[in-house]
Design an enzyme around this catalytic site. Structure first.
Site, PDB file in Angstrom:
ATOM      1  N   LYS A  99       0.824  -1.205   0.000  1.00 45.86           N
ATOM      2  CA  LYS A  99       0.000   0.000   0.000  1.00 45.86           C
ATOM      3  C   LYS A  99       0.866   1.266   0.000  1.00 45.86           C
ATOM      4  O   LYS A  99       2.100   1.191   0.143  1.00 45.86           O
ATOM      5  CB  LYS A  99      -0.937  -0.033   1.203  1.00 45.86           C
ATOM      6  CG  LYS A  99      -1.886  -1.233   1.205  1.00 45.86           C
ATOM      7  CD  LYS A  99      -2.787  -1.217   2.435  1.00 45.86           C
ATOM      8  CE  LYS A  99      -3.721  -2.408   2.452  1.00 45.86           C
ATOM      9  NZ  LYS A  99      -4.618  -2.388   3.641  1.00 45.86           N
ATOM     10  N   ARG A 193       3.016  -6.487   9.072  1.00 49.39           N
ATOM     11  CA  ARG A 193       2.271  -5.361   9.656  1.00 49.39           C
ATOM     12  C   ARG A 193       2.818  -4.965  11.021  1.00 49.39           C
ATOM     13  O   ARG A 193       2.811  -3.783  11.379  1.00 49.39           O
ATOM     14  CB  ARG A 193       0.788  -5.721   9.740  1.00 49.39           C
ATOM     15  CG  ARG A 193       0.113  -5.727   8.375  1.00 49.39           C
ATOM     16  CD  ARG A 193      -1.229  -6.408   8.405  1.00 49.39           C
ATOM     17  NE  ARG A 193      -1.940  -6.281   7.126  1.00 49.39           N
ATOM     18  CZ  ARG A 193      -2.929  -7.076   6.753  1.00 49.39           C
ATOM     19  NH1 ARG A 193      -3.322  -8.072   7.546  1.00 49.39           N
ATOM     20  NH2 ARG A 193      -3.531  -6.896   5.594  1.00 49.39           N
ATOM     21  N   ASN A 203      -1.795  -0.252   7.112  1.00 53.91           N
ATOM     22  CA  ASN A 203      -1.197  -1.506   7.586  1.00 53.91           C
ATOM     23  C   ASN A 203      -0.303  -2.162   6.527  1.00 53.91           C
ATOM     24  O   ASN A 203      -0.140  -3.361   6.488  1.00 53.91           O
ATOM     25  CB  ASN A 203      -2.275  -2.470   8.073  1.00 53.91           C
ATOM     26  CG  ASN A 203      -3.280  -2.828   6.991  1.00 53.91           C
ATOM     27  OD1 ASN A 203      -3.168  -2.397   5.842  1.00 53.91           O
ATOM     28  ND2 ASN A 203      -4.277  -3.611   7.357  1.00 53.91           N
ATOM     29  N   HIS A 206      -1.579  -5.989   1.741  1.00 52.08           N
ATOM     30  CA  HIS A 206      -2.847  -6.725   1.655  1.00 52.08           C
ATOM     31  C   HIS A 206      -2.595  -8.094   1.045  1.00 52.08           C
ATOM     32  O   HIS A 206      -1.684  -8.276   0.235  1.00 52.08           O
ATOM     33  CB  HIS A 206      -3.839  -5.945   0.785  1.00 52.08           C
ATOM     34  CG  HIS A 206      -4.965  -6.785   0.245  1.00 52.08           C
ATOM     35  ND1 HIS A 206      -6.130  -7.007   0.946  1.00 52.08           N
ATOM     36  CD2 HIS A 206      -5.088  -7.481  -0.926  1.00 52.08           C
ATOM     37  CE1 HIS A 206      -6.926  -7.804   0.234  1.00 52.08           C
ATOM     38  NE2 HIS A 206      -6.323  -8.100  -0.899  1.00 52.08           N
TER      39      HIS A 206
END
Length: 336
Positions: A99, A193, A203, A206
């Site tokens: 992310k 994480r 976090n 994914h």
């Protein structure tokens, strides 16, 4: 293991000159690491048995892409029942999506992924549109933080990775740790994480939780139907190009190289894994032909496996980055 034991695969190669796929029977002899190939259409030998040290036993599974003498081959099926019974495995592909908050730790995270035993088979830095983000988070529509999830995932570049390994879907979810990074630090301190996340939204990464979800999400980022997928993140200003060569990718050095580049202040604004055929490699190195004695070896290396292209940015990046890379001969560089 007997001298004559061999494993057989059906391998497919795209011939760009004829614009068609050619199929071969590939035989691998584990005793001495030798290979031979037969042209299935013309029913004739294509490659006499020869030892090939760049192909390893662990690379032999259906779905993998291998390289033999600069020819990229997809292993599409087992060639006989013995090979299927002996080598049929539980290898799976899944999506590892890094992310926007992973940007500054990209090298470390990729290094952790490789050290955990996963193989990266596709990689691209992308910018998601709002529609693509909505399609991606379609299963989260009823969750209270849905709008915040959407806003965060489109706030900067993401890096989509197709990773492969035994039971990859379950193992990647476990390696990620709990969705809330605070809980991850107490319950799974060695997880991705726990190491890099901030909360339940920021976090870092994914992973899909089922085979069906993995297939849907991989298709979104790496469409097999000829679609383009999300736009790449390249900016094309104040930039230069860096190629992580096949030998470095094979040796698992991608994460360490990316970290070293970022540690000295360069920005990585685009990234993509790709394969070069010989014609592309010759064009890429055309300026060195007849000038550098190692030209032929350079071409062979560049099309010997996957490369990773990076867009490197700084106000005046070209000379600064070449100075950072050092001389092309590592031994000479160590002496100066």
């Amino acid at each position: 293991m007997s001298q004559d034991e061999r494993f057989v695969f059906i391998a497919e190669w795209y011939d760009p000159n004829a614009s068609l796929f050619r199929r071969y029977e590939l035989l691998y002899y584990p005793k001495d690491g030798s290979v031979e190939m037969y042209d299935m259409k013309n029913r004739c030998r294509f490659l006499n048995r020869i030892k090939y040290e760049d192909l390893h036993f662990k690379d032999l599974f259906v779905g993998n892409k291998i390289t033999i003498f600069s020819r990229h081959l997809n292993l599409v099926d087992y060639g006989d029942q013995y090979t299927s019974r002996m080598l049929g495995s539980r290898k799976e592909r899944t999506l590892a999506l890094l992310k926007p908050d992973a940007a500054l730790k990209l090298g470390e995270i990729i290094d952790m992924i490789l050290n955990a035993g996963f193989t990266i088979t596709k990689a691209k830095m992308m910018i998601l549109s709002r529609k693509e983000a909505v399609d991606f988070y379609t299963d989260h529509l009823s969750k209270p933080l849905y709008n915040e999830l959407i806003e965060f995932i489109i706030s900067g570049p993401v890096v989509a990775l197709e990773i492969l390994g035994d039971d990859a879907i379950t193992k990647w979810k476990t390696f990620l740790g709990p969705a809330n990074s605070t809980i991850a630090r107490s319950d799974a301190p060695g997880s991705i994480r726990a190491c890099f996340g901030s909360d339940g939204i920021r976090n870092v990464a994914h992973g899909p939780d089922s085979f069906a979800t993995a297939a849907r999400e991989l298709e979104l980022f790496f469409p097999s139907s000829g679609g383009r997928g999300p736009a790449n993140s390249a900016k094309y200003t104040h930039c230069t190009c860096c190629i992580i060569k096949p030998h470095a990718v094979k040796e698992g050095l991608t994460g360490k190289i990316i970290k070293a580049i970022m540690d000295v202040g360069f920005e990585i604004s685009a990234l993509q894994m790709f394969y070069m055929d010989r014609a592309n490699a010759e064009e890429f190195y055309a300026i060195y032909k007849g000038v550098v004695a190692e030209y032929s070896e350079m071409v062979v290396e560049l099309c010997s496996g996957p490369c990773i292209a990076l867009e490197i940015r700084q106000m005046d990046p070209s000379k600064a980055f070449r100075d950072f890379c050092g001389p092309s001969d590592p031994d000479w560089g160590a002496l100066t």
